[in-house]
Scaffold this active site. Structure first.
Site, PDB file in Angstrom:
ATOM      1  N   ASN A   1       0.988  -1.190   0.104  1.00 34.50           N
ATOM      2  CA  ASN A   1      -0.076  -0.012   0.057  1.00 34.50           C
ATOM      3  C   ASN A   1       1.049   1.281  -0.249  1.00 34.50           C
ATOM      4  OD1 ASN A   1      -1.821   2.041   0.442  1.00 34.50           O
ATOM      5  ND2 ASN A   1      -2.256   1.441   2.429  1.00 34.50           N
TER       6      ASN A   1
ATOM      7  N   LYS B   1       0.339   4.241  -0.234  1.00 26.20           N
ATOM      8  CA  LYS B   1      -0.477   5.542   0.424  1.00 26.20           C
ATOM      9  C   LYS B   1      -0.388   6.523  -0.583  1.00 26.20           C
ATOM     10  CE  LYS B   1      -0.051   3.412   4.854  1.00 26.20           C
ATOM     11  NZ  LYS B   1      -0.085   3.754   6.073  1.00 26.20           N
TER      12      LYS B   1
ATOM     13  N   HIS C   1      -9.582   0.802   4.572  1.00 28.71           N
ATOM     14  CA  HIS C   1      -8.392   0.909   5.373  1.00 28.71           C
ATOM     15  C   HIS C   1      -8.580   1.802   6.591  1.00 28.71           C
ATOM     16  CE1 HIS C   1      -4.358   2.390   6.209  1.00 28.71           C
ATOM     17  NE2 HIS C   1      -3.834   1.554   5.657  1.00 28.71           N
TER      18      HIS C   1
ATOM     19  N   GLU D   1      -7.366   4.450   7.487  1.00 26.83           N
ATOM     20  CA  GLU D   1      -6.943   5.778   7.217  1.00 26.83           C
ATOM     21  C   GLU D   1      -8.191   6.362   6.347  1.00 26.83           C
ATOM     22  OE1 GLU D   1      -3.111   5.645   5.613  1.00 26.83           O
ATOM     23  OE2 GLU D   1      -2.259   5.057   7.370  1.00 26.83           O
TER      24      GLU D   1
ATOM     25  N   GLU E   1      -5.385  -5.157  10.666  1.00 33.06           N
ATOM     26  CA  GLU E   1      -4.631  -4.076  10.799  1.00 33.06           C
ATOM     27  C   GLU E   1      -4.733  -3.415  11.930  1.00 33.06           C
ATOM     28  OE1 GLU E   1      -2.489  -2.942   6.758  1.00 33.06           O
ATOM     29  OE2 GLU E   1      -4.051  -1.704   6.935  1.00 33.06           O
TER      30      GLU E   1
ATOM     31  N   GLY F   1       2.304   2.595  10.695  1.00 35.21           N
ATOM     32  CA  GLY F   1       3.016   3.724  10.351  1.00 35.21           C
ATOM     33  C   GLY F   1       3.602   3.764  11.745  1.00 35.21           C
TER      34      GLY F   1
ATOM     35  N   SER G   1       3.276  -2.034  10.170  1.00 34.16           N
ATOM     36  CA  SER G   1       4.563  -2.006  10.574  1.00 34.16           C
ATOM     37  C   SER G   1       5.370  -3.576  10.255  1.00 34.16           C
ATOM     38  CB  SER G   1       5.099  -1.422  11.873  1.00 34.16           C
ATOM     39  OG  SER G   1       4.543  -0.207  12.177  1.00 34.16           O
TER      40      SER G   1
END
Ligand code: PEP
Length: 270
Positions: free
Chosen positions: A13, A15, A99, A101, A185, A191, A231
Protein backbone atom coordinates in the site's frame (compact mmCIF):
# COMPACT_ATOMS: atom_id res chain seq x y z
CA UNK A 1 2.39 -21.69 0.53
CA UNK A 2 0.57 -21.82 3.83
CA UNK A 3 -0.06 -25.25 5.35
CA UNK A 4 -3.61 -25.41 4.00
CA UNK A 5 -2.73 -24.32 0.46
CA UNK A 6 -3.89 -20.73 0.69
CA UNK A 7 -1.48 -18.83 -1.54
CA UNK A 8 -0.19 -15.87 0.50
CA UNK A 9 -0.52 -12.34 -0.82
CA UNK A 10 1.98 -9.57 -0.16
CA UNK A 11 0.34 -6.28 -1.08
CA UNK A 12 2.17 -2.96 -0.99
CA UNK A 13 0.00 0.00 0.00
CA UNK A 14 1.96 2.98 -1.27
CA UNK A 15 -0.55 5.45 0.22
CA UNK A 16 -0.02 9.03 -1.06
CA UNK A 17 3.49 8.41 -2.34
CA UNK A 18 5.18 8.32 -5.75
CA UNK A 19 4.77 10.24 -8.96
CA UNK A 20 4.52 8.30 -12.22
CA UNK A 21 8.30 8.41 -12.69
CA UNK A 22 8.94 7.24 -9.12
CA UNK A 23 6.37 4.47 -9.61
CA UNK A 24 8.18 3.31 -12.76
CA UNK A 25 11.52 3.29 -10.90
CA UNK A 26 10.17 1.39 -7.89
CA UNK A 27 8.36 -1.29 -9.91
CA UNK A 28 11.28 -1.64 -12.33
CA UNK A 29 13.58 -2.36 -9.36
CA UNK A 30 11.06 -4.74 -7.76
CA UNK A 31 10.00 -6.75 -10.81
CA UNK A 32 13.24 -8.68 -11.45
CA UNK A 33 13.49 -9.56 -7.76
CA UNK A 34 10.06 -11.16 -7.53
CA UNK A 35 9.60 -12.52 -11.05
CA UNK A 36 9.44 -16.30 -10.89
CA UNK A 37 8.78 -16.51 -7.14
CA UNK A 38 6.35 -19.35 -6.61
CA UNK A 39 3.89 -19.78 -3.76
CA UNK A 40 3.24 -16.06 -3.28
CA UNK A 41 1.14 -13.45 -5.02
CA UNK A 42 2.82 -10.05 -5.11
CA UNK A 43 0.68 -6.92 -5.51
CA UNK A 44 1.40 -3.19 -5.60
CA UNK A 45 -1.24 -0.53 -4.85
CA UNK A 46 -0.07 2.88 -6.11
CA UNK A 47 -2.10 6.09 -6.02
CA UNK A 48 -4.65 6.33 -8.87
CA UNK A 49 -2.39 8.70 -10.84
CA UNK A 50 0.45 6.15 -10.96
CA UNK A 51 -1.57 3.02 -11.77
CA UNK A 52 -0.86 3.17 -15.48
CA UNK A 53 2.86 3.83 -15.02
CA UNK A 54 3.12 0.97 -12.53
CA UNK A 55 1.23 -1.35 -14.85
CA UNK A 56 3.65 -0.61 -17.70
CA UNK A 57 6.65 -1.34 -15.47
CA UNK A 58 5.13 -4.59 -14.17
CA UNK A 59 5.54 -6.11 -17.63
CA UNK A 60 5.61 -9.90 -17.47
CA UNK A 61 6.83 -10.06 -13.86
CA UNK A 62 3.52 -11.45 -12.58
CA UNK A 63 3.01 -8.61 -10.07
CA UNK A 64 -0.68 -7.84 -9.60
CA UNK A 65 -1.98 -4.27 -9.54
CA UNK A 66 -4.32 -2.91 -6.89
CA UNK A 67 -5.96 0.44 -6.14
CA UNK A 68 -6.25 2.06 -2.72
CA UNK A 69 -9.98 2.75 -2.90
CA UNK A 70 -12.99 2.47 -5.21
CA UNK A 71 -16.61 3.64 -5.32
CA UNK A 72 -19.84 1.64 -5.35
CA UNK A 73 -21.51 3.26 -8.36
CA UNK A 74 -21.05 2.64 -12.07
CA UNK A 75 -20.52 6.24 -13.24
CA UNK A 76 -22.04 9.71 -13.14
CA UNK A 77 -22.15 12.71 -10.82
CA UNK A 78 -19.82 11.44 -8.13
CA UNK A 79 -17.06 14.05 -8.15
CA UNK A 80 -13.67 12.68 -7.03
CA UNK A 81 -14.70 9.03 -7.12
CA UNK A 82 -13.29 6.16 -9.19
CA UNK A 83 -15.37 3.23 -10.41
CA UNK A 84 -14.43 -0.46 -10.57
CA UNK A 85 -14.65 -0.36 -14.38
CA UNK A 86 -12.05 2.42 -14.42
CA UNK A 87 -9.77 0.38 -12.20
CA UNK A 88 -10.23 -2.78 -14.25
CA UNK A 89 -9.45 -0.70 -17.34
CA UNK A 90 -6.22 0.47 -15.66
CA UNK A 91 -5.24 -3.17 -15.11
CA UNK A 92 -6.23 -3.63 -11.46
CA UNK A 93 -7.08 -6.98 -9.95
CA UNK A 94 -7.56 -5.74 -6.37
CA UNK A 95 -8.84 -2.66 -4.53
CA UNK A 96 -8.13 -1.95 -0.87
CA UNK A 97 -11.33 -0.94 0.91
CA UNK A 98 -11.91 0.11 4.49
CA UNK A 99 -8.31 1.02 5.32
CA UNK A 100 -8.25 2.58 8.79
CA UNK A 101 -7.05 5.83 7.22
CA UNK A 102 -10.18 6.05 5.03
CA UNK A 103 -12.27 5.15 8.10
CA UNK A 104 -10.75 8.18 9.88
CA UNK A 105 -9.14 5.86 12.43
CA UNK A 106 -5.53 7.05 12.52
CA UNK A 107 -2.78 5.95 14.85
CA UNK A 108 -0.54 8.96 14.56
CA UNK A 109 -1.97 12.20 13.09
CA UNK A 110 -2.71 15.43 14.92
CA UNK A 111 -5.94 16.64 13.30
CA UNK A 112 -9.01 16.67 15.49
CA UNK A 113 -11.39 13.73 15.34
CA UNK A 114 -14.04 15.94 13.71
CA UNK A 115 -11.66 16.91 10.89
CA UNK A 116 -10.59 13.32 10.35
CA UNK A 117 -14.14 12.04 10.20
CA UNK A 118 -15.24 14.86 7.89
CA UNK A 119 -12.58 13.92 5.35
CA UNK A 120 -12.30 10.19 5.95
CA UNK A 121 -15.75 8.92 6.81
CA UNK A 122 -15.69 5.33 5.59
CA UNK A 123 -18.04 3.07 7.55
CA UNK A 124 -18.68 -0.67 7.65
CA UNK A 125 -21.80 0.05 5.57
CA UNK A 126 -19.96 1.89 2.77
CA UNK A 127 -17.29 -0.82 2.79
CA UNK A 128 -20.02 -3.44 2.45
CA UNK A 129 -21.59 -1.52 -0.47
CA UNK A 130 -18.20 -1.36 -2.18
CA UNK A 131 -17.52 -5.07 -1.60
CA UNK A 132 -20.83 -6.04 -3.20
CA UNK A 133 -20.48 -3.72 -6.16
CA UNK A 134 -16.87 -4.40 -7.07
CA UNK A 135 -17.14 -8.17 -6.70
CA UNK A 136 -20.05 -8.04 -9.12
CA UNK A 137 -17.66 -6.36 -11.54
CA UNK A 138 -14.83 -8.85 -11.04
CA UNK A 139 -12.55 -6.69 -8.90
CA UNK A 140 -11.34 -8.31 -5.66
CA UNK A 141 -11.49 -6.36 -2.42
CA UNK A 142 -8.79 -6.33 0.22
CA UNK A 143 -11.03 -5.49 3.20
CA UNK A 144 -9.28 -3.96 6.20
CA UNK A 145 -10.27 -4.21 9.84
CA UNK A 146 -8.53 -3.48 13.13
CA UNK A 147 -8.82 -1.98 16.56
CA UNK A 148 -7.59 1.36 17.93
CA UNK A 149 -5.25 1.35 20.93
CA UNK A 150 -7.96 2.43 23.39
CA UNK A 151 -10.19 -0.40 22.15
CA UNK A 152 -7.36 -2.90 22.68
CA UNK A 153 -6.66 -1.56 26.17
CA UNK A 154 -10.36 -1.94 26.98
CA UNK A 155 -10.22 -5.62 25.98
CA UNK A 156 -12.47 -5.04 22.96
CA UNK A 157 -10.17 -6.18 20.14
CA UNK A 158 -12.05 -9.37 19.22
CA UNK A 159 -15.46 -7.72 19.47
CA UNK A 160 -14.39 -4.76 17.28
CA UNK A 161 -12.69 -6.86 14.64
CA UNK A 162 -15.39 -9.52 14.35
CA UNK A 163 -18.10 -6.82 14.30
CA UNK A 164 -16.32 -5.03 11.43
CA UNK A 165 -15.92 -8.27 9.49
CA UNK A 166 -19.55 -9.36 9.92
CA UNK A 167 -20.81 -5.93 8.80
CA UNK A 168 -18.38 -5.53 5.90
CA UNK A 169 -19.12 -9.00 4.49
CA UNK A 170 -22.89 -9.02 5.12
CA UNK A 171 -24.94 -10.40 2.25
CA UNK A 172 -22.00 -11.71 0.20
CA UNK A 173 -22.09 -15.34 -0.90
CA UNK A 174 -19.74 -17.95 0.58
CA UNK A 175 -18.04 -18.20 -2.84
CA UNK A 176 -17.42 -14.45 -2.89
CA UNK A 177 -15.99 -14.50 0.63
CA UNK A 178 -13.68 -17.38 -0.28
CA UNK A 179 -12.25 -15.30 -3.14
CA UNK A 180 -11.67 -11.99 -1.37
CA UNK A 181 -8.85 -10.92 0.95
CA UNK A 182 -9.09 -9.59 4.51
CA UNK A 183 -6.34 -7.56 6.17
CA UNK A 184 -6.09 -7.40 9.94
CA UNK A 185 -4.42 -4.07 10.68
CA UNK A 186 -4.30 -2.97 14.31
CA UNK A 187 -4.49 0.82 13.97
CA UNK A 188 -1.85 1.41 16.64
CA UNK A 189 0.66 -0.60 14.58
CA UNK A 190 0.16 1.27 11.29
CA UNK A 191 3.07 3.53 10.44
CA UNK A 192 4.29 3.53 14.03
CA UNK A 193 7.10 0.96 13.90
CA UNK A 194 5.26 -0.88 16.69
CA UNK A 195 4.47 -4.26 15.14
CA UNK A 196 1.87 -6.54 16.75
CA UNK A 197 3.56 -9.51 18.39
CA UNK A 198 3.30 -12.48 16.02
CA UNK A 199 1.38 -14.81 18.39
CA UNK A 200 -1.21 -12.11 19.01
CA UNK A 201 -1.49 -11.19 15.32
CA UNK A 202 -2.04 -14.87 14.55
CA UNK A 203 -4.63 -15.15 17.33
CA UNK A 204 -6.67 -12.21 16.00
CA UNK A 205 -6.43 -13.53 12.43
CA UNK A 206 -7.80 -16.80 13.85
CA UNK A 207 -10.69 -14.90 15.45
CA UNK A 208 -11.43 -13.38 12.03
CA UNK A 209 -11.34 -16.82 10.41
CA UNK A 210 -13.79 -18.21 12.97
CA UNK A 211 -16.06 -15.20 12.42
CA UNK A 212 -16.07 -16.01 8.71
CA UNK A 213 -16.72 -19.69 9.53
CA UNK A 214 -19.71 -18.82 11.68
CA UNK A 215 -21.25 -16.61 8.99
CA UNK A 216 -20.24 -18.34 5.74
CA UNK A 217 -19.18 -21.92 6.56
CA UNK A 218 -16.05 -24.02 6.34
CA UNK A 219 -15.16 -23.64 2.68
CA UNK A 220 -15.15 -19.83 2.87
CA UNK A 221 -13.26 -19.78 6.19
CA UNK A 222 -10.60 -22.22 4.97
CA UNK A 223 -10.09 -20.42 1.67
CA UNK A 224 -10.23 -16.72 2.58
CA UNK A 225 -6.81 -15.13 2.82
CA UNK A 226 -6.21 -13.08 5.94
CA UNK A 227 -3.22 -10.72 5.86
CA UNK A 228 -1.50 -8.96 8.72
CA UNK A 229 -0.64 -5.28 8.30
CA UNK A 230 1.04 -2.79 10.62
CA UNK A 231 4.78 -2.02 10.55
CA UNK A 232 5.63 -5.27 8.77
CA UNK A 233 9.16 -5.01 7.40
CA UNK A 234 12.03 -7.07 6.04
CA UNK A 235 13.16 -7.98 9.58
CA UNK A 236 9.90 -9.08 11.19
CA UNK A 237 8.03 -10.50 8.17
CA UNK A 238 9.34 -14.07 8.29
CA UNK A 239 8.15 -14.63 11.86
CA UNK A 240 4.68 -13.19 11.16
CA UNK A 241 4.28 -15.03 7.87
CA UNK A 242 5.17 -18.37 9.46
CA UNK A 243 2.00 -18.26 11.56
CA UNK A 244 -0.83 -20.53 10.39
CA UNK A 245 -3.62 -17.92 10.23
CA UNK A 246 -1.48 -15.20 8.58
CA UNK A 247 -1.74 -15.57 4.81
CA UNK A 248 0.43 -12.64 3.80
CA UNK A 249 0.91 -8.97 4.51
CA UNK A 250 -0.46 -5.54 3.71
CA UNK A 251 2.69 -3.44 3.79
CA UNK A 252 2.91 0.36 3.89
CA UNK A 253 6.28 2.00 4.56
CA UNK A 254 8.38 -1.05 3.68
CA UNK A 255 6.65 -1.30 0.29
CA UNK A 256 8.28 1.97 -0.80
CA UNK A 257 11.72 0.37 -1.07
CA UNK A 258 12.10 -2.37 -3.66
CA UNK A 259 14.68 -4.38 -1.70
CA UNK A 260 12.70 -4.41 1.57
CA UNK A 261 9.47 -5.30 -0.20
CA UNK A 262 11.18 -8.05 -2.21
CA UNK A 263 12.62 -9.53 1.00
CA UNK A 264 9.09 -9.72 2.46
CA UNK A 265 7.78 -11.36 -0.72
CA UNK A 266 10.60 -13.92 -0.57
CA UNK A 267 9.81 -14.65 3.08
CA UNK A 268 6.19 -15.39 2.11
CA UNK A 269 7.29 -17.66 -0.72
CA UNK A 270 9.69 -19.60 1.51
C1 PEP B 1 -0.78 0.17 5.82
O1 PEP B 1 -0.82 1.34 5.45
O2 PEP B 1 -1.68 -0.59 5.47
C2 PEP B 1 0.33 -0.25 6.66
C3 PEP B 1 0.29 -1.45 7.17
O3 PEP B 1 1.33 0.65 6.85
P1 PEP B 1 2.75 0.36 7.57
O4 PEP B 1 3.28 -0.93 7.00
O5 PEP B 1 3.61 1.53 7.19
O6 PEP B 1 2.50 0.25 9.03
Amino acid sequence: MTSNARTPVIAGNWKMNNTREQARELVSALAPQVKGLSGVEVCVCPPFTALEAAKAAIGDSGIALGAQNVFWEEKGAWTSQVSPDMLLDAGCKYAIIGHSETRGRFGTVDETLATRLAYFGETDQTINAKAHFIMGKGLLPIICCGEMIDERKAGKTDEIVSGQIKACLAGLSAEQVAALVIAYEPVWAIGTGEVCESEEANRVCGVIRETVRGAFGDSAADAVRILYGGSMNDKNAAELLAKPHIDGGLVGGAALKADSFATICKAAAA
